[in-house]
Every structure is written in C-alpha cells, then in structure tokens.
Write an enzyme that holds these catalytic residues in place. Structure first.
Site, PDB file in Angstrom:
ATOM      1  N   HIS A 137       0.857  -1.191   0.000  1.00 20.07           N
ATOM      2  CA  HIS A 137       0.000   0.000   0.000  1.00 20.07           C
ATOM      3  C   HIS A 137       0.892   1.240   0.000  1.00 20.07           C
ATOM      4  O   HIS A 137       1.984   1.250   0.571  1.00 20.07           O
ATOM      5  CB  HIS A 137      -0.909   0.000   1.229  1.00 20.07           C
ATOM      6  CG  HIS A 137      -1.924   1.097   1.228  1.00 20.07           C
ATOM      7  ND1 HIS A 137      -1.614   2.388   1.626  1.00 20.07           N
ATOM      8  CD2 HIS A 137      -3.236   1.115   0.868  1.00 20.07           C
ATOM      9  CE1 HIS A 137      -2.701   3.137   1.519  1.00 20.07           C
ATOM     10  NE2 HIS A 137      -3.687   2.400   1.062  1.00 20.07           N
TER      11      HIS A 137
ATOM     12  N   GLU B 113      -3.442   2.647  -7.137  1.00 15.95           N
ATOM     13  CA  GLU B 113      -3.805   3.745  -6.245  1.00 15.95           C
ATOM     14  C   GLU B 113      -2.801   4.880  -6.426  1.00 15.95           C
ATOM     15  O   GLU B 113      -1.735   4.873  -5.818  1.00 15.95           O
ATOM     16  CB  GLU B 113      -3.843   3.275  -4.793  1.00 15.95           C
ATOM     17  CG  GLU B 113      -2.734   2.304  -4.398  1.00 15.95           C
ATOM     18  CD  GLU B 113      -2.615   2.128  -2.902  1.00 15.95           C
ATOM     19  OE1 GLU B 113      -3.590   2.375  -2.195  1.00 15.95           O
ATOM     20  OE2 GLU B 113      -1.513   1.780  -2.449  1.00 15.95           O
TER      21      GLU B 113
END
Length: 270
Positions: free
Chosen positions: A114, A184
């Site tokens: 992430h 992302e």
C-alpha cells in the site's frame, strides 16, 4: 509451495467465479477501537445488499481487530483482509505479523505495498515481492498495490513507475498463483482528488497488458484490477463503467456504515 489455484479453498472462494463480479474492499487503516469495530459490523452485516452475488465485499481492519471481526463476519459473505504481513513465516521479528498467523484466524487476502507502506515505511519492490510470495505460500490472496506520486505523474513517468513495480513485485510469483492488483495514485489518496475515469481506464489497461507480457494472457484476463484513491459514492458509478476496473479499494469512506453502503449500492445499480 502452492502453485495451483485449486489447491486453496481461500483462493477459490474469494476470487470471482464469473467476470461480472465486482470487488469492494474497505481499508480501515489505523482506525477503530474494538468497541467501534463491533458497533460498525453489527450494523453492517445485517444489510441485505451484501448478499448480492455480483459484489465481493471485504473489510481490512488493523491487526488487533482481525480475530474479533472474523467472529462476526464468518457466516456472512464479507471477506477479511489484512493490511500487510512479514515476508518470513516465523522468527525473531518483534512487532511483525506473519502469513501463517493471518491464515490461522481466517484472513482471505492481504494488501502488499500500500502506498502508505511504501512511502512512510519505505517498503521496497524487492521486499514486497517476498511478501507476495509469503502470502501465496500460505494460501492468502495477495493484493499488490501500485501507484505513482504527483511528481512522477507530472514528469510523465507513470507507466515507467508502474512497470517497475509490477516487474519486480511479481517476479517471485509461482505459476498459476492468483493475485489481485490495486492501482492507487498516491496523489489521490486521502486528498479528495480522484483520477479521471478515462485516465484510470488507460492505466488499468496498461497494467493488464504488463501482466500479459510478464506472465500470460490467461493471467491478464483473470486478474482483478482495483482502483483506490478518494473513492466515494459520487464517483463510484463513473469508475464502474471502466471496463478494466474490476473493483474499488476504499479508504476513509469505508469507516462509516452509511458511506460504505452508499458505494456498494452504486456498484449494485451500475
């Protein structure tokens, strides 16, 4: 080493049985106490829309809440995810959590790389490849997160950055092992800025082609690619219309039952 999708019931139950199924994962990050999570889930699990067979819903709580959340959702369609893991299965790594620990309490999938792990905790592509392998080795579906910073985007380096992240991140992947990608853009996370749907589609198509070149056409076709970055109900429908967007990785909007359900409802009517 696990190399066949059929060798793990976790894989077969999480990954779509048909291409029309859509993912929506709520990443709680470092939020919610035990009591707050209990209140959230007691309201959330009773929602009828979660039984929609076209939507695969997952929550990603902090480590401290995984076991208690699993007890509430174990007889529901909701899937349980973890926010990261250590690349080694056991040992003297104070403060770390391993894949066997996660598997033992019922974790279905885990985020790998992430953007906050990459940029705050300086996780590198090579170590993320080892984490992805640890997840696969233990029958947990890895969700490899990729994305560029604002500076990299403005320099026109988006595709170069994503190519490197994918090439190194997937370098240890066993043949036929299932995985999920999540694009992302760092500049869109927690900023309220969402990437233009046309840009998202272009980047997702690029990533799918990279998977085709790195692994196989079959892998490219069956690998879900999610979008994450300031996802809210009012931009969900436009994202669901992108043919190469197979789901959403939701951050802040997943902390409220109302706002998370609003996103799921938009997916259901798309």
């Amino acid at each position: 080493m696990l190399t066949d999708k059929k060798s793990s019931p976790t894989w077969s139950s999480l990954l779509p049985s048909e291409t029309s199924q859509y993912f929506v994962f709520g990443n709680w990050k470092m939020n919610k106490t035990f009591s707050e999570a209990q209140t959230f889930l007691k309201d959330f699990v009773s929602c009828e829309i979660l039984s929609n067979p076209k939507i695969i819903t997952g929550i990603i709580p902090p480590f401290t809440l995984l076991s208690s959340c699993q007890q509430i959702i174990k007889n529901t369609p909701i899937r349980l995810g973890a926010q990261t893991l250590h690349e080694v299965d056991s040992g003297a790594f104070t403060g770390e959590i391993s894949a066997p620990m996660l598997k033992d309490i019922g974790v279905d999938f885990v985020l790998i790389g992430h953007s906050e792990r990459r940029h705050i905790f300086h996780e590198q592509n090579h170590s993320l490849a080892e984490k992805l392998l640890a997840a696969i080795r233990n029958g947990i579906v890895p969700v490899l997160c990729i994305g560029e910073t604002l500076e990299e985007q403005e320099a026109g380096a988006t595709q170069d950055i994503l190519l490197e992240q994918l090439t190194v991140g997937l370098s240890r992947l066993p043949e036929h092992a299932p995985f999920i990608l999540a694009y992302e853009p760092v500049w869109a996370i927690g900023t309220g800025k969402v990437a233009n749907p046309d840009l998202v589609q272009e980047i997702h198509a690029f990533c799918r082609n990279v998977v085709k070149d790195l692994i196989s056409k079959d892998a490219a076709e069956r690998t879900p690619i999610l979008y994450g970055g300031s996802v809210k109900a009012d931009n969900t429908r436009a994202l669901t219309l992108c043919p190469d967007v197979n789901g959403l990785l939701v951050g802040g909007a997943s902390l409220s039952v109302e706002s998370f359900l609003a996103i799921i409802q938009q997916i259901a009517v798309s």
